[in-house]
Design a protein around this motif. Structure first.
Motif, mmCIF file in Angstrom:
data_model
loop_
_atom_site.group_PDB
_atom_site.id
_atom_site.type_symbol
_atom_site.label_atom_id
_atom_site.label_comp_id
_atom_site.label_asym_id
_atom_site.label_seq_id
_atom_site.Cartn_x
_atom_site.Cartn_y
_atom_site.Cartn_z
ATOM 1 N N SER A 82 0.701 -1.288 0.038
ATOM 2 C CA SER A 82 0.280 0.445 -0.286
ATOM 3 C C SER A 82 0.758 1.345 0.012
ATOM 4 O O SER A 82 0.420 2.371 -0.397
ATOM 5 N N SER A 87 0.865 0.230 -6.300
ATOM 6 C CA SER A 87 0.324 0.086 -5.591
ATOM 7 C C SER A 87 -1.146 1.135 -6.546
ATOM 8 O O SER A 87 -2.554 0.019 -5.895
ATOM 9 N N GLY A 89 -2.896 3.203 -4.081
ATOM 10 C CA GLY A 89 -3.393 3.918 -2.724
ATOM 11 C C GLY A 89 -2.339 4.582 -2.015
ATOM 12 O O GLY A 89 -1.114 5.458 -2.446
ATOM 13 N N GLY A 91 -1.551 4.459 1.561
ATOM 14 C CA GLY A 91 -0.923 3.793 2.595
ATOM 15 C C GLY A 91 -1.366 4.311 4.069
ATOM 16 O O GLY A 91 0.069 3.987 4.928
#
Length: 237
Positions: A82, A87, A89, A91
């Motif tokens: 993450s 990713s 994203g 995190g």
């Protein structure tokens, strides 16, 4: 109970005030179901839900590790992913949760503490310079809290890898939380790093920081955190 119902139950319990009661109630759930729901908690906008989720994530993954170490590793790898740019994203909550997990389980600390430290270090040209520096200030806030938490429970793990040398640059951060939590982490590690800057902060910096410490919330100034760090360093010096 379905996944949605479990998530609602978990988030509802995380809103409560007493962390010990929350952990007792949530321990009745199956670990994997609980952990999946907690991923929604560690990035929640509500402060109490978010931090209680971090604490419970630590205990839940530690229990899972005793049952199935590889499944626990998968959770840590999910958090690491993450924080990876690829990713997609951001995190939120990952550094804090990783630290809490490592506080609760030494085996996972042995395997993953170097990864948490790497988020303070830039990548370099040398083969050994394999940093994963986090640039976003919100993630740096979580990282500084994580280092401080590990300094409370896995201090030797951090010192063995020279983590104390990575902290002084964060004392220059324009973000009060990053700066204050870096000061706190230096004090908890007990190594005389950034002394001149700590002295400046202790005299002049009245910005405030919200601090979570094992179930307790407080608001404290950067100056106070720097002052406490200096006192810690005097005691070990």
């Amino acid at each position: 109970m379905g996944t949605r119902a479990i998530k609602q139950k978990v988030l509802g319990l995380l809103k409560q005030d007493d962390l010990a009661d929350i952990e007792t109630e949530l321990a009745l759930l199956q670990e994997k179901e609980l952990i999946n729901a907690l991923f929604s908690g560690i990035c929640h906008s509500d402060e109490q839900i978010r931090w209680h989720a971090v604490s419970v994530m630590g205990s839940a993954v530690a229990v899972l590790a005793e049952q199935d170490m590889e499944e626990a590793r998968i959770i840590l790898r999910r958090m690491l992913w993450s924080l990876n740019d690829e990713s997609g994203g951001i995190g939120w909550g990952a550094p804090e949760s990783m630290a809490e997990i490592m506080c609760r389980h030494q085996g996972l600390a042995d395997e993953y503490v170097h990864m948490l430290i790497s988020y303070m270090r830039p990548d370099g040209e040398e083969e050994c310079q394999d940093g994963n520096f986090l640039e976003h200030e919100m993630l740096q806030q979580g990282l500084m809290w994580a280092v401080g938490r590990l300094a409370q429970c896995r201090r030797e793990h951090l010192l063995a890898r020279g983590a104390e040398h990575d902290l002084p640059p964060y004392l220059e951060s324009p973000d009060a939380t990053v700066c204050g939590l870096a000061a706190r982490a230096i004090g908890l590690l007990g190594r005389p790093e950034g002394l001149e800057r700590l002295q400046e902060l202790a005299k002049n910096d009245r910005r405030t920081v919200r601090l979570y410490d094992q179930g307790n919330f407080s608001t404290v100034s950067v100056a106070k955190l720097a002052e406490l760090a200096l006192l810690e360093l005097q005691e070990v010096g």
